[in-house]
Design a protein around this motif. Structure first.
Motif, PDB file in Angstrom:
ATOM      1  N   GLU A 106       0.933  -1.367  -0.235  1.00 62.13           N
ATOM      2  CA  GLU A 106      -0.336  -0.076  -0.028  1.00 62.13           C
ATOM      3  C   GLU A 106       0.786   1.979   0.211  1.00 62.13           C
ATOM      4  OE1 GLU A 106      -2.658   0.379   3.149  1.00 62.13           O
ATOM      5  OE2 GLU A 106      -4.246   1.692   2.656  1.00 62.13           O
ATOM      6  N   SER A 107       1.890   1.263   0.894  1.00 57.66           N
ATOM      7  CA  SER A 107       2.054   2.441   0.665  1.00 57.66           C
ATOM      8  C   SER A 107       3.725   3.035  -0.293  1.00 57.66           C
ATOM      9  CB  SER A 107       3.585   2.617   2.230  1.00 57.66           C
ATOM     10  OG  SER A 107       2.897   1.853   3.467  1.00 57.66           O
ATOM     11  N   VAL A 108       4.300   2.415  -0.571  1.00 54.32           N
ATOM     12  CA  VAL A 108       4.870   2.038  -1.590  1.00 54.32           C
ATOM     13  C   VAL A 108       3.868   2.399  -2.923  1.00 54.32           C
ATOM     14  CG1 VAL A 108       6.176   1.028  -3.516  1.00 54.32           C
ATOM     15  CG2 VAL A 108       6.772   0.708  -1.065  1.00 54.32           C
ATOM     16  N   PHE A 109       3.258   1.907  -3.261  1.00 53.21           N
ATOM     17  CA  PHE A 109       2.374   2.018  -4.668  1.00 53.21           C
ATOM     18  C   PHE A 109       1.719   3.718  -3.602  1.00 53.21           C
ATOM     19  CE2 PHE A 109       3.481  -1.824  -5.887  1.00 53.21           C
ATOM     20  CZ  PHE A 109       4.254  -1.844  -6.904  1.00 53.21           C
ATOM     21  N   LEU A 110       1.279   4.012  -3.103  1.00 51.58           N
ATOM     22  CA  LEU A 110       0.800   4.763  -2.553  1.00 51.58           C
ATOM     23  C   LEU A 110       1.851   6.262  -3.405  1.00 51.58           C
ATOM     24  CD1 LEU A 110      -1.649   6.728  -2.059  1.00 51.58           C
ATOM     25  CD2 LEU A 110      -0.523   7.371   0.406  1.00 51.58           C
ATOM     26  N   VAL A 112       3.690   6.399  -6.023  1.00 57.01           N
ATOM     27  CA  VAL A 112       3.556   6.225  -7.256  1.00 57.01           C
ATOM     28  C   VAL A 112       1.955   7.131  -7.484  1.00 57.01           C
ATOM     29  CG1 VAL A 112       3.549   4.948  -9.089  1.00 57.01           C
ATOM     30  CG2 VAL A 112       4.188   3.856  -7.806  1.00 57.01           C
ATOM     31  N   LEU A 113       1.005   6.710  -6.735  1.00 56.62           N
ATOM     32  CA  LEU A 113      -0.546   7.682  -6.769  1.00 56.62           C
ATOM     33  C   LEU A 113      -0.007   8.842  -7.051  1.00 56.62           C
ATOM     34  CD1 LEU A 113      -3.493   5.369  -5.789  1.00 56.62           C
ATOM     35  CD2 LEU A 113      -2.534   5.625  -7.389  1.00 56.62           C
ATOM     36  N   ILE A 114       0.400   9.084  -5.764  1.00 54.19           N
ATOM     37  CA  ILE A 114       0.499  10.705  -5.263  1.00 54.19           C
ATOM     38  C   ILE A 114       1.169  11.483  -6.691  1.00 54.19           C
ATOM     39  CG2 ILE A 114       1.060  12.428  -3.919  1.00 54.19           C
ATOM     40  CD1 ILE A 114       0.123  10.216  -1.843  1.00 54.19           C
ATOM     41  N   PHE A 115       2.801  10.733  -6.315  1.00 55.37           N
ATOM     42  CA  PHE A 115       3.567  11.985  -7.620  1.00 55.37           C
ATOM     43  C   PHE A 115       3.956  11.217  -8.677  1.00 55.37           C
ATOM     44  CE2 PHE A 115       4.402  11.919  -2.985  1.00 55.37           C
ATOM     45  CZ  PHE A 115       5.170  12.962  -2.627  1.00 55.37           C
ATOM     46  N   ALA A 116       3.415  10.394  -8.977  1.00 56.65           N
ATOM     47  CA  ALA A 116       4.096   9.864 -10.570  1.00 56.65           C
ATOM     48  C   ALA A 116       2.648   9.521 -11.810  1.00 56.65           C
ATOM     49  CB  ALA A 116       4.693   8.353 -10.324  1.00 56.65           C
ATOM     50  N   ARG A 117       1.768  10.903 -11.821  1.00 58.28           N
ATOM     51  CA  ARG A 117       1.125  10.707 -12.270  1.00 58.28           C
ATOM     52  C   ARG A 117       1.955  10.631 -14.415  1.00 58.28           C
ATOM     53  NH1 ARG A 117      -3.888   9.034 -14.214  1.00 58.28           N
ATOM     54  NH2 ARG A 117      -5.455   9.588 -13.349  1.00 58.28           N
ATOM     55  N   ASN A 118       2.506  12.086 -13.653  1.00 56.14           N
ATOM     56  CA  ASN A 118       3.503  11.811 -15.118  1.00 56.14           C
ATOM     57  C   ASN A 118       4.056  11.537 -16.342  1.00 56.14           C
ATOM     58  OD1 ASN A 118       1.652  14.694 -15.391  1.00 56.14           O
ATOM     59  ND2 ASN A 118       3.002  15.541 -13.930  1.00 56.14           N
ATOM     60  N   ARG A 119       5.007  10.032 -14.751  1.00 58.36           N
ATOM     61  CA  ARG A 119       6.152   9.882 -15.077  1.00 58.36           C
ATOM     62  C   ARG A 119       5.212   8.160 -15.253  1.00 58.36           C
ATOM     63  NH1 ARG A 119      11.109  10.896 -12.272  1.00 58.36           N
ATOM     64  NH2 ARG A 119      11.116  12.431 -11.582  1.00 58.36           N
ATOM     65  N   VAL A 120       4.733   7.670 -14.906  1.00 55.09           N
ATOM     66  CA  VAL A 120       4.274   6.050 -15.588  1.00 55.09           C
ATOM     67  C   VAL A 120       2.988   6.269 -16.697  1.00 55.09           C
ATOM     68  CG1 VAL A 120       5.067   4.426 -13.375  1.00 55.09           C
ATOM     69  CG2 VAL A 120       2.395   5.916 -14.073  1.00 55.09           C
ATOM     70  N   SER A 121       3.286   5.355 -16.969  1.00 54.21           N
ATOM     71  CA  SER A 121       1.566   4.979 -18.848  1.00 54.21           C
ATOM     72  C   SER A 121       0.381   4.752 -18.347  1.00 54.21           C
ATOM     73  CB  SER A 121       2.263   3.857 -19.189  1.00 54.21           C
ATOM     74  OG  SER A 121       1.619   2.376 -18.810  1.00 54.21           O
ATOM     75  N   LEU A 131      -3.194  -2.067  -6.843  1.00 52.17           N
ATOM     76  CA  LEU A 131      -2.338  -2.520  -5.424  1.00 52.17           C
ATOM     77  C   LEU A 131      -2.740  -1.279  -4.583  1.00 52.17           C
ATOM     78  CD1 LEU A 131       1.033  -3.183  -7.564  1.00 52.17           C
ATOM     79  CD2 LEU A 131      -0.599  -5.100  -6.841  1.00 52.17           C
ATOM     80  N   VAL A 132      -2.417  -0.002  -4.575  1.00 50.13           N
ATOM     81  CA  VAL A 132      -3.091   0.556  -3.102  1.00 50.13           C
ATOM     82  C   VAL A 132      -4.787  -0.226  -2.839  1.00 50.13           C
ATOM     83  CG1 VAL A 132      -3.516   3.052  -2.119  1.00 50.13           C
ATOM     84  CG2 VAL A 132      -2.033   2.376  -3.840  1.00 50.13           C
ATOM     85  N   PHE A 133      -5.260   0.011  -3.163  1.00 49.11           N
ATOM     86  CA  PHE A 133      -6.511  -1.142  -3.032  1.00 49.11           C
ATOM     87  C   PHE A 133      -6.272  -2.118  -2.374  1.00 49.11           C
ATOM     88  CE2 PHE A 133     -10.438  -3.109  -4.074  1.00 49.11           C
ATOM     89  CZ  PHE A 133     -11.266  -2.413  -3.661  1.00 49.11           C
ATOM     90  N   ILE A 134      -5.712  -3.692  -3.088  1.00 52.19           N
ATOM     91  CA  ILE A 134      -5.448  -4.413  -2.551  1.00 52.19           C
ATOM     92  C   ILE A 134      -4.245  -4.040  -0.912  1.00 52.19           C
ATOM     93  CG2 ILE A 134      -3.908  -6.599  -3.439  1.00 52.19           C
ATOM     94  CD1 ILE A 134      -5.214  -6.756  -6.213  1.00 52.19           C
TER      95      ILE A 134
ATOM     96  N   PHE B 321      11.383  -1.625  -7.874  1.00 54.09           N
ATOM     97  CA  PHE B 321      10.532  -0.784  -9.219  1.00 54.09           C
ATOM     98  C   PHE B 321      10.119   0.198  -9.156  1.00 54.09           C
ATOM     99  CE2 PHE B 321       6.390  -0.174 -11.074  1.00 54.09           C
ATOM    100  CZ  PHE B 321       6.478  -0.570 -12.575  1.00 54.09           C
ATOM    101  N   VAL B 322       9.819   0.369  -8.187  1.00 50.64           N
ATOM    102  CA  VAL B 322       9.574   1.741  -7.925  1.00 50.64           C
ATOM    103  C   VAL B 322      10.359   2.910  -7.898  1.00 50.64           C
ATOM    104  CG1 VAL B 322       7.824   3.662  -6.965  1.00 50.64           C
ATOM    105  CG2 VAL B 322       7.062   1.230  -5.997  1.00 50.64           C
ATOM    106  N   TYR B 323      11.242   2.945  -7.378  1.00 50.11           N
ATOM    107  CA  TYR B 323      12.523   3.433  -7.145  1.00 50.11           C
ATOM    108  C   TYR B 323      13.245   4.198  -8.024  1.00 50.11           C
ATOM    109  CZ  TYR B 323      13.048   4.216  -1.682  1.00 50.11           C
ATOM    110  OH  TYR B 323      13.774   4.113  -0.443  1.00 50.11           O
TER     111      TYR B 323
END
Lengths: 435, 336
Positions: A106-110, A112-121, A131-134, B321-323
């Motif tokens: 949850e924490s690691v992928f959160l 991504v949700l908060i900061f990486a909208r423009n960095r990932v597909s 994954l945050v949900f799960i 992966f996330v880093y």
């Protein structure tokens, strides 16, 4: 006041405060997952806006939940060290598993949700939402398994030295109340999130703000608000039957039921005179017996079958339980009404309903707080039902003065967190899901 | 008996690795937090520093949460003794971590009070780091215990010189970790300032670490006979020497790894001194909590081993992966 009583007050306050946030987290991540799935499939901006807005809200919710959750992990050692010494074999692995299997995810992928909208597909972003949900729900699973084990312990043996040893991890994790508690609690959390989003979106729609984005947000939330209370009716029923079977003293306290009998009534509201062993109020005759196993004459055990020393504070449990049930009934009515308005195409212009929605936001919180009061106070005097008393669980070396100090500090810090959280949520809502 | 001892040793090593992982990862977050006013001269620079840790600090803190859970699951007696015995100190750690946790998010949502939340971040990060080191120093150096495994000292007992030296050593290492992270994630004037911080902290770390090694060797008579002690000393010195040259060459990638290497050395020395104790009894060695008298049963340790040995590689996999998603210099667009 004794150190024990202060420790109990501190635990009740800190866990009660903490739970507000995981409840919102689970519900809001569900809405995020739905809107992000919509974005992935339909590629429409309104879905992306809903996600981005709710992710900012989730940032506030999650961080406050994580900060206050840390308190809970500390507290078993700091304030309940005798409990920790006794149950390390079983309770420890459940907390550790929560970390390894759930909270990391949850924490690691959160992040991504908060900061990486423009960095990932969009696909990776959607996967992160999933994954945050799960992760959040796996967290709930392990924590609720731990709590359920305290309610209905299984998979253990007590050795000659009085130490509780694990005999079956699977039995301990899937003890008799884990599955019903999980379903009941997760539905409560979804309802909390649905009502929160419905309240925000309802405000926007009534004020004519954020157009299609607000209407879509409201639609998703109202569908969830219609479904979750109805499903909760079934889940709550299953849970109540489980309590009658597994924790009969608690079940008797829920309805202020003193004498074992057949054809037991169900109270809508009431007052329990514990000393006089009488319950007053408005009730439906024989309904509790009927709900237990669909037989109006089934027998329900009363409190007199158990030693008075093992009774929980009956009236408090009765009141907490009835507040929860009352809110549940109100939620069914209002949720179905919302669905009716949606289906008949009147939702976005029924101004009184839109006006009421924001005021409903605290209600699911009140329901899950009183629900937990029912579960936890209803288990007293036990910390582990039938195995260990709360009075024997506290730390021996921590003085009343120390607990008083920490309790005062928690009160001040949590008050600050609460005020800031509400203020910043309101600010965020006013900014809205613009571009 | 042989079997359970193997699992007890395995769990000592696993918790050691979890806490080490915590100190390296949350170490750079706490270091950035503590150094914020020294590295970031204006709001934009402080934004960059906070955004460099924003996406990852949460996950990093889970190393502590899992370490705590693992301690509870494997050695509940040590968890119960330390957390209840060091009650006030633990509460201060907790309050510091609470403020650290909310400060970054609140600062982003509440620019009007940014200064207040920055103060909360700096004080929270610094205090938590210092107190962790002092707590660890106490369980390793020894505290008074009774025959029921309960702590018999008070708050002031925790503030003896050797545990305080642990606190300072840890703080110095965390600050270096933070400065090295800043070197890697920033550029321009901010990066130059971070390089300067690395060069200063390098000498601070060298001095504190040497004092720490000498004090440890004196306090633990068996320690100079253990190869792990020398391995630790060597790693720390190698890390610091490497860092000296990397900083001179303005290499922005290597310092983080060299700082981590130096930090690992400090941990190895601590582990070499502590094992197989968990909490040493300063009044009577027979009252010490060891991995052998404080653990859960064999069945629990086995179940936990399965969970950890399957779960942790997966955790490390997706963490990497996330880093990688956030690899490179922190961009202004990486904001809340």
């Amino acid at each position: 006041m004794s150190a024990l009583l202060l420790a109990r007050i501190q635990f009740a306050f800190t866990i009660g405060f903490h739970f507000l946030f995981p409840a919102m987290t689970l519900g809001v991540t569900l809405v995020i997952l739905i809107s992000e799935t919509g974005y992935l499939i339909k590629k429409e901006e309104r879905y992306r806006r809903i996600t981005d807005f709710l992710v900012r809200l989730l940032g506030l919710i999650f961080v406050t939940g994580a900060a206050t959750g840390l308190t809970m992990e500390f507290s078993f050692g700091t304030n309940w060290s005798n409990y920790s010494r006794a149950v390390g074999d079983i309770f420890g692995p459940l907390l550790a598993a929560e970390g390894v299997i759930a909270f990391f995810l949850e924490s690691v992928f959160l992040g991504v949700l908060i900061f990486a909208r423009n960095r990932v597909s969009p696909r990776v972003y959607w996967l992160s939402a999933l994954l945050v949900f799960i992760g959040g729900h796996l967290s709930a699973f392990w924590i609720l398994a731990a709590n359920s084990w305290m309610q209905t312990p299984a998979g253990y043996a007590v050795d000659t030295a009085g130490k509780i040893a694990l005999t079956s991890f699977a039995d301990a994790v899937f003890n008799p109340s884990t599955h019903v508690r999980l379903i009941h609690t997760v539905l409560a959390a979804w309802m909390t999130g649905a009502v929160m989003v419905a309240g925000i979106a309802g405000y926007y729609v009534r004020k004519g703000l954020h157009g299609q984005t607000a209407r879509t947000m409201l639609k998703i939330a109202i569908i969830l608000f219609a479904l979750t209370p109805v499903l909760q009716l079934g889940a709550g029923h299953m849970h109540a039957v489980e309590v009658i079977n597994m924790q009969p003293e608690k079940a008797a306290a829920l309805e202020g039921h003193f004498v074992t009998s057949r054809g037991v009534p169900l109270y809508a509201v009431g007052w329990v005179d514990t000393a006089g062993e009488t319950t007053y109020g408005i009730y439906v005759p024989k309904l509790l017996s009927f709900l237990y196993n669909f037989d109006f004459d089934s027998e329900i055990k009363g409190l007199r079958d158990f030693p008075k020393a093992h009774w929980p504070p009956v009236n408090l449990v009765f009141q907490a339980y009835h507040v929860m049930v009352g809110i549940g009934m109100l939620a069914i009515a209002l949720g179905l009404l919302g669905a009716f308005l949606l289906v008949t195409g009147r939702l976005y212009r029924t101004r009184w309903y839109l006006f009421v929605l924001p005021f409903l936001i605290p209600l699911p919180h009140l329901a899950h707080e009183t629900g937990w009061m029912t579960a936890e106070i209803g288990r007293q005097p036990w910390i582990i039902y039938g195995l260990m008393k709360t009075a024997d669980a506290a730390s021996v070396v921590v003085s009343a003065g120390n607990v008083l100090f920490s309790l005062v500090m928690f009160s001040l810090i949590y008050l600050l967190l609460f005020v800031m959280f509400v203020m910043l949520c309101v600010k965020l809502v006013k900014q809205g899901p613009a571009s | 008996m042989e079997t359970i001892q193997n699992f007890q040793i395995l769990w000592y090593v696993l918790i050691f690795v979890l806490l080490l992982g915590y100190s390296l990862l949350d170490g750079f977050d706490l270091g950035i937090g503590s150094l914020l006013p020294f590295l970031g001269r204006d709001k934009e620079e402080r934004d960059t520093l906070i955004h460099s840790i924003g996406p990852v600090w949460d996950g990093n803190e889970v190393w502590l949460i899992t370490g705590g859970g693992a301690l509870f699951a494997a050695f509940p007696q040590a968890y119960a003794t330390a957390f209840s015995g060091f009650y006030l100190a633990m509460m201060l750690v907790l309050f510091a971590l609470i403020f650290r946790a909310v400060s970054m998010e609140f600062r982003a949502h509440d620019p009007a009070r940014a200064g207040l939340w920055e103060t909360a971040l700096v004080v929270g990060s610094g205090a938590a780091t210092l107190l962790f080191g002092v707590a660890l120093g106490n369980v390793i150096y020894g505290v008074p215990l009774d025959s029921r495994m309960e702590y018999t000292g008070d708050f002031l007992t925790l503030l003896r010189p050797v545990p305080l030296l642990f606190g300072l050593t840890g703080l110095a290492a965390v600050l270096l970790q933070g400065a090295a992270w800043a070197v890697m994630k920033t550029d321009g004037a901010l990066q130059q300032r971070a390089f300067k911080a690395v060069r200063v902290l390098l000498w601070v770390n060298g001095a504190v670490a040497i004092l720490y090694f000498i004090v440890m060797a004196a306090a633990f008579p068996g320690l100079p006979g253990r190869p792990l002690f020398y391995a630790g000393v060597l790693l720390t010195l190698l890390g610091l020497v490497g860092l000296f040259f990397s900083a001179r060459k303005r290499n922005d990638g290597a310092p983080f790894w060299e700082s981590s290497c130096s930090f690992i050395g400090l941990w190895l020395v601590a582990g070499a001194a502590q094992f197989p104790n968990l909490i040493k009894a300063s009044n009577d060695p027979r009252l010490s909590l060891t991995i052998f008298n404080s653990s859960t049963g064999l069945h629990t340790l086995k179940v936990m081993s399965v969970i950890a040995l399957i779960g942790m590689p997966i955790v490390i996999g997706y963490t990497v992966f996330v880093y990688r998603i956030f690899k490179g210099k922190t961009r202004p667009s990486d904001s809340y």
